[in-house]
Structure formats: structure tokens, C-alpha cells
Write a protein that holds these residues in place. Structure first.
Motif, PDB file in Angstrom:
ATOM      1  N   TRP A   1       0.904  -0.424 -13.173  1.00 48.30           N
ATOM      2  CA  TRP A   1       0.567  -0.859 -14.759  1.00 48.30           C
ATOM      3  C   TRP A   1      -0.789  -1.525 -14.551  1.00 48.30           C
ATOM      4  O   TRP A   1      -1.165  -2.069 -13.619  1.00 48.30           O
ATOM      5  N   ARG A   2      -1.532  -1.068 -15.927  1.00 51.39           N
ATOM      6  CA  ARG A   2      -2.605  -2.127 -15.937  1.00 51.39           C
ATOM      7  C   ARG A   2      -2.166  -3.038 -17.076  1.00 51.39           C
ATOM      8  O   ARG A   2      -1.898  -2.530 -18.409  1.00 51.39           O
ATOM      9  N   LEU A   3      -2.671  -4.515 -17.052  1.00 45.07           N
ATOM     10  CA  LEU A   3      -2.518  -5.327 -17.898  1.00 45.07           C
ATOM     11  C   LEU A   3      -3.810  -6.032 -18.333  1.00 45.07           C
ATOM     12  O   LEU A   3      -4.738  -6.317 -17.302  1.00 45.07           O
ATOM     13  N   GLN A   4      -4.134  -6.112 -19.677  1.00 44.14           N
ATOM     14  CA  GLN A   4      -5.254  -6.865 -20.016  1.00 44.14           C
ATOM     15  C   GLN A   4      -5.134  -8.186 -20.819  1.00 44.14           C
ATOM     16  O   GLN A   4      -4.075  -7.902 -21.784  1.00 44.14           O
TER      17      GLN A   4
ATOM     18  N   TRP B   1       3.133 -11.018 -25.904  1.00 40.84           N
ATOM     19  CA  TRP B   1       3.018 -10.145 -24.634  1.00 40.84           C
ATOM     20  C   TRP B   1       3.573  -8.741 -25.319  1.00 40.84           C
ATOM     21  O   TRP B   1       4.708  -8.787 -25.912  1.00 40.84           O
ATOM     22  N   PHE B   2       2.823  -7.977 -25.045  1.00 40.98           N
ATOM     23  CA  PHE B   2       2.986  -6.450 -25.782  1.00 40.98           C
ATOM     24  C   PHE B   2       3.112  -5.522 -24.539  1.00 40.98           C
ATOM     25  O   PHE B   2       2.036  -5.554 -23.554  1.00 40.98           O
ATOM     26  N   VAL B   3       3.871  -4.399 -24.741  1.00 39.73           N
ATOM     27  CA  VAL B   3       3.838  -3.198 -23.929  1.00 39.73           C
ATOM     28  C   VAL B   3       3.718  -2.052 -24.415  1.00 39.73           C
ATOM     29  O   VAL B   3       4.470  -2.015 -25.511  1.00 39.73           O
ATOM     30  N   ASN B   4       3.234  -0.991 -23.893  1.00 33.89           N
ATOM     31  CA  ASN B   4       3.339   0.250 -24.252  1.00 33.89           C
ATOM     32  C   ASN B   4       4.879   0.783 -24.285  1.00 33.89           C
ATOM     33  O   ASN B   4       5.574   0.762 -23.271  1.00 33.89           O
ATOM     34  N   THR B   5       5.384   1.302 -25.375  1.00 33.69           N
ATOM     35  CA  THR B   5       6.962   1.661 -25.391  1.00 33.69           C
ATOM     36  C   THR B   5       7.339   2.660 -24.331  1.00 33.69           C
ATOM     37  O   THR B   5       8.335   2.569 -23.747  1.00 33.69           O
ATOM     38  N   LYS B   6       6.474   3.649 -24.390  1.00 33.92           N
ATOM     39  CA  LYS B   6       6.985   4.839 -23.244  1.00 33.92           C
ATOM     40  C   LYS B   6       6.741   4.171 -21.700  1.00 33.92           C
ATOM     41  O   LYS B   6       7.787   4.450 -21.041  1.00 33.92           O
ATOM     42  N   ALA B   7       5.918   3.215 -21.616  1.00 35.28           N
ATOM     43  CA  ALA B   7       5.562   2.977 -20.071  1.00 35.28           C
ATOM     44  C   ALA B   7       7.059   2.006 -20.013  1.00 35.28           C
ATOM     45  O   ALA B   7       7.355   1.746 -18.786  1.00 35.28           O
ATOM     46  N   TRP B   8       7.580   1.309 -21.192  1.00 35.11           N
ATOM     47  CA  TRP B   8       8.236  -0.074 -20.804  1.00 35.11           C
ATOM     48  C   TRP B   8       9.856   0.753 -20.685  1.00 35.11           C
ATOM     49  O   TRP B   8      10.492   0.491 -19.662  1.00 35.11           O
TER      50      TRP B   8
ATOM     51  N   GLN C   1      -4.382  -0.970 -30.085  1.00 41.32           N
ATOM     52  CA  GLN C   1      -4.692   0.384 -30.132  1.00 41.32           C
ATOM     53  C   GLN C   1      -4.331   0.835 -28.600  1.00 41.32           C
ATOM     54  O   GLN C   1      -3.825   1.804 -28.567  1.00 41.32           O
ATOM     55  N   ALA C   2      -5.270   0.271 -27.643  1.00 41.55           N
ATOM     56  CA  ALA C   2      -5.280   0.529 -26.388  1.00 41.55           C
ATOM     57  C   ALA C   2      -3.769   0.525 -25.829  1.00 41.55           C
ATOM     58  O   ALA C   2      -3.493   1.496 -25.113  1.00 41.55           O
ATOM     59  N   VAL C   3      -3.126  -0.408 -26.329  1.00 42.35           N
ATOM     60  CA  VAL C   3      -1.700  -0.401 -25.987  1.00 42.35           C
ATOM     61  C   VAL C   3      -0.744   0.540 -26.363  1.00 42.35           C
ATOM     62  O   VAL C   3      -0.169   1.246 -25.688  1.00 42.35           O
ATOM     63  N   GLN C   4      -1.179   0.963 -27.881  1.00 46.35           N
ATOM     64  CA  GLN C   4      -0.179   1.981 -28.407  1.00 46.35           C
ATOM     65  C   GLN C   4      -0.605   3.245 -27.867  1.00 46.35           C
ATOM     66  O   GLN C   4       0.371   4.039 -27.730  1.00 46.35           O
ATOM     67  N   LYS C   5      -1.795   3.348 -27.183  1.00 42.85           N
ATOM     68  CA  LYS C   5      -2.001   4.693 -26.947  1.00 42.85           C
ATOM     69  C   LYS C   5      -1.714   5.088 -25.347  1.00 42.85           C
ATOM     70  O   LYS C   5      -1.603   6.157 -24.950  1.00 42.85           O
ATOM     71  N   GLY C   6      -1.787   3.685 -24.905  1.00 43.90           N
ATOM     72  CA  GLY C   6      -1.247   4.060 -23.313  1.00 43.90           C
ATOM     73  C   GLY C   6      -2.474   3.717 -22.485  1.00 43.90           C
ATOM     74  O   GLY C   6      -2.470   3.992 -21.204  1.00 43.90           O
ATOM     75  N   THR C   7      -3.457   3.620 -23.084  1.00 41.70           N
ATOM     76  CA  THR C   7      -4.927   3.290 -22.316  1.00 41.70           C
ATOM     77  C   THR C   7      -4.590   2.139 -21.438  1.00 41.70           C
ATOM     78  O   THR C   7      -4.875   2.162 -20.191  1.00 41.70           O
ATOM     79  N   VAL C   8      -3.882   1.041 -21.791  1.00 38.72           N
ATOM     80  CA  VAL C   8      -3.425  -0.140 -21.014  1.00 38.72           C
ATOM     81  C   VAL C   8      -1.887  -0.085 -21.144  1.00 38.72           C
ATOM     82  O   VAL C   8      -1.370   0.322 -22.291  1.00 38.72           O
ATOM     83  N   ASP C   9      -1.230  -0.543 -20.115  1.00 40.61           N
ATOM     84  CA  ASP C   9       0.390  -0.323 -20.269  1.00 40.61           C
ATOM     85  C   ASP C   9       0.807  -1.708 -20.855  1.00 40.61           C
ATOM     86  O   ASP C   9       1.949  -1.663 -21.669  1.00 40.61           O
ATOM     87  N   ALA C  10       0.216  -2.796 -20.854  1.00 43.02           N
ATOM     88  CA  ALA C  10       0.415  -4.243 -21.315  1.00 43.02           C
ATOM     89  C   ALA C  10      -0.634  -5.009 -21.747  1.00 43.02           C
ATOM     90  O   ALA C  10      -1.603  -4.779 -21.199  1.00 43.02           O
ATOM     91  N   ALA C  11      -0.324  -5.935 -22.643  1.00 40.41           N
ATOM     92  CA  ALA C  11      -1.345  -6.857 -23.062  1.00 40.41           C
ATOM     93  C   ALA C  11      -0.981  -8.220 -23.116  1.00 40.41           C
ATOM     94  O   ALA C  11       0.250  -8.210 -23.802  1.00 40.41           O
TER      95      ALA C  11
END
Length: 360
Positions: free
Chosen positions: A48-51, A259-266, A96-106
Motif C-alpha cells: 500500500w501507499r499511504l499519504q 483515516w481513509f482507505v480505497n474501498t477496493k484495496a481494503w 480524490q486520489a484515495v477514491q481513484k486508487g492513486t493512493v491506497d490510504a490517507a
């Protein structure tokens, strides 16, 4: 013969049930087995990538320390690489980056990452909503904010909201003394969107710029002050070295971050690692709670370099009155926003009724 066939069938069914049970208990299904198998080969199955919203110096205290511990405990089944503010994407595009999967978590407040949720305005520093950081944790865990945030983000595709926690209060850190509300007029400050909008009522000019440019902007006079944090962060990141004054009156007692995560990645993470990640979040939330409480007092009383100033009590009453008007305006945005404001009103009334040490 039939008896032997039935007996064999029963034995087969029992064996199948035991196999399924063993699979559930030991591997958390195929996901857990795949992660463990990859770990044995020396390469994590899940990366994962978390920002975070925080800059390099601050990030290790508010986020990265807990993620480092997660990586150790995950035993190479999963690794989270961490990135600081604006490192992968600009802070204003982080949701938006989390939503698109550009990053996996924030890890961020909802407000500055431009979350489309109606309740995003209550994150970061909603004026005078809290007095202490602990108020944030109580509101989420005992007054219904957890359920409200889950509901709000359940309506937005692609992002899963996991939890919220508290940070520091927000005070004015400036290069000219603030001893009255009139001293705020024309003050150019760096701050969070909603909090800055509130202090515009007193003539403050909110400025938007990258986090890493703040120190230079204070040195060159582009900024007159910072309305982004309390004393702990001011000292930790070096901003006290380019500032002169610290206004002791907080305009909000605790920053709300999530703490947010991309749903598909989660959904690709096996249950035991999901639980481990949630435990890391709880560890981070707990660490910040005592770190900030220590820091705010420590730098005022002992290690701080800034000259302390304070508004008179009569002017604090004016700020409180304006905050109530501000709350009323935001309550009109949606029934859910009205519910949040009603909870804040109830909570603060309860704290006032309880008296010291809850409210003085």
C-alpha cells in the motif's frame, strides 16, 4: 453395502466440514493464505501507499510511528509505504486520489483534502466545537459521531472511512502581537479552510499555499501568521524559529482527523490484517492524545521561544457569540449537519453543567 455407503458419505461430509473450519481459522480464507505464502518468499503480497496531511518532521509523530509498527507486526504479509503532505498528490486532491486508487490510504482531516461529504466542514477546526483533544474522542465514541461519519461516507463510492482521532488545539502564531480582536484585522495567515473562514469575521485574510512553503513565507513576510496548529507542532516543525508571538486562546480545542482507505484495496486485505490496521490506528490516536497534551503545556511553560499573549475575557465572549452564529449557518446545510450541530450543543452544555475540570 448401503450401510457402508452411508457411513462413507457421512465421513466425507464431516471431513469436508472440518477442512472448511480449518481454512477459516488458520488462513482467513484464500486472502490470508496468499499473503502468508508471499511472505515466505520474502515479498509482501499486499503493498500500500499511504499519504498523510503532515509534513516530514511532523508525520513521524502523528502517523508514521504507528504504521512502522504495523509493518513489523504484519510479518511481511503486507507493507504500507508512507508519504508526507503533497508528496504524491496535492493535499487538496488527496480525497480524490484515495477514491481513484492513486493512493491506497490517507490520514487527514476531511476539510483540507476536499472531501465531498456534507460533514467534512466539522473536521479539522470547527470553531469552539471542542475545548480539549479528549472531547473529540468522546464525541466520536460516545455521542454518535462514529455512526454519522460512517453513514456519510457510506454514500460515497470508492472510499471507506475507518476512524477519527484528535490532534492539537489551534492558536494564532504570529510575527506581531495579538492582544485584542482588532489586532487580527488584515492578518494574513495560513490555516485550514473552515477555521480560516470563521476568523475572516474578525478581518483575518486566509492564505492557501503548500505546507512546505510556510516557513519561508513567514520569513519573507508573505504570511503574518499561522492558524494551523497549537504550540506542540509550532515547536516540532520549526515554525517557532520564524515567529515571535503565540496567542494562548485556542479558537478550537482539538483538531479532528480521519483515516481513509480505497474501498477496493481494503476489500483485498484479509480480516486479520484489517484488524491489525485498525489496532495501529487506535495506537496512533492514543499516542497523539498524550503527546499533544504534554506538548501544549511544555512549550508554554518550559521550552517555548515565543512571547505569550492573551485576549481579554470580554473579547472571548464575542468569539463565542460569533461561533454560535457560525454553527447555525452550517446547521442549515443538511439534516445531517443539523444533527452534528445539535450534538455539539448538547455535548458542550453537558460539559458546562459538569463543571471543573471539564469546563472552567
Amino acid at each position: 453395502m448401503k450401510k457402508n455407503v452411508r457411513k462413507a458419505a457421512v465421513i466425507g461430509m464431516v471431513a469436508a466440514m472440518l477442512a472448511l473450519l480449518l481454512l477459516a481459522l488458520t488462513g482467513c480464507g484464500a486472502k490470508g493464505t496468499a499473503a502468508a505464502a508471499a511472505a515466505k518468499k520474502g515479498e509482501p503480497a499486499i503493498k500500500w501507499r499511504l499519504q498523510t496531511y503532515a509534513g516530514p518532521t511532523l508525520a513521524k509523530y502523528v502517523c508514521f510511528n504507528a504504521i512502522e509498527e504495523f509493518n513489523i507486526a504484519a510479518n511481511n504479509e503486507m507493507r504500507i509505504d508512507t508519504y508526507t503532505a503533497d508528496e504524491l498528490v496535492p493535499q487538496g486532491e488527496l480525497f480524490q486520489a484515495v477514491q481513484k486508487g492513486t493512493v491506497d490510504a490517507a490520514q487527514s482531516d476531511d476539510d483540507s483534502m476536499a472531501s465531498p461529504a456534507d460533514i467534512a466542514v466539522f473536521a479539522a477546526y470547527f470553531p469552539l466545537a471542542t475545548r480539549y483533544g479528549l472531547d473529540v474522542d468522546v464525541l466520536f465514541n460516545h455521542y454518535g459521531f462514529n455512526e454519522i461519519w460512517k453513514e456519510a461516507y457510506g454514500e460515497i463510492e470508492g472510499v471507506t472511512w475507518l476512524a477519527a482521532g484528535s490532534w492539537d488545539p489551534v492558536n494564532f502564531v504570529t510575527n506581531r502581537p495579538i492582544r485584542s480582536l482588532k489586532d487580527l484585522k488584515g492578518l494574513r495567515v495560513y490555516g485550514f479552510p473552515t477555521g480560516s473562514k470563521f476568523v475572516e469575521r474578525f478581518g483575518v485574510v486566509g492564505m492557501s499555499l503548500p505546507y512546505e512553503d510556510v516557513e519561508m513565507a513567514m520569513q519573507t513576510g508573505i504570511l503574518d501568521g499561522i492558524f494551523w496548529c497549537g504550540y506542540t507542532e509550532t515547536a516540532t516543525v520549526g515554525w517557532q524559529d520564524v515567529s515571535k508571538y503565540f496567542l494562548t486562546n485556542p479558537f478550537c480545542g482539538g483538531w479532528i482527523g480521519s483515516w481513509f482507505v480505497n474501498t477496493k484495496a481494503w476489500e483485498k486485505v484479509p480480516p486479520h490484517l484489517q484488524q491489525l490496521y485498525k489496532l495501529a490506528i487506535e495506537k496512533s490516536n492514543y499516542y497523539r492524545l498524550h503527546w499533544y497534551f504534554w506538548g501544549e503545556a511544555n512549550y508554554r511553560a518550559k521550552e517555548g521561544k515565543l512571547t505569550l499573549t492573551t485576549l481579554p475575557e470580554s473579547e472571548i465572549k464575542i468569539v463565542e457569540q460569533e461561533a454560535k452564529k457560525f454553527w447555525a449557518d452550517y446547521a442549515k446545510r443538511s439534516p445531517r449537519c443539523a444533527k452534528v450541530v445539535a450534538i455539539l450543543e448538547e455535548y458542550n452544555a453537558n460539559m458546562e453543567k459538569a463543571g471543573p475540570p471539564y469546563r472552567y
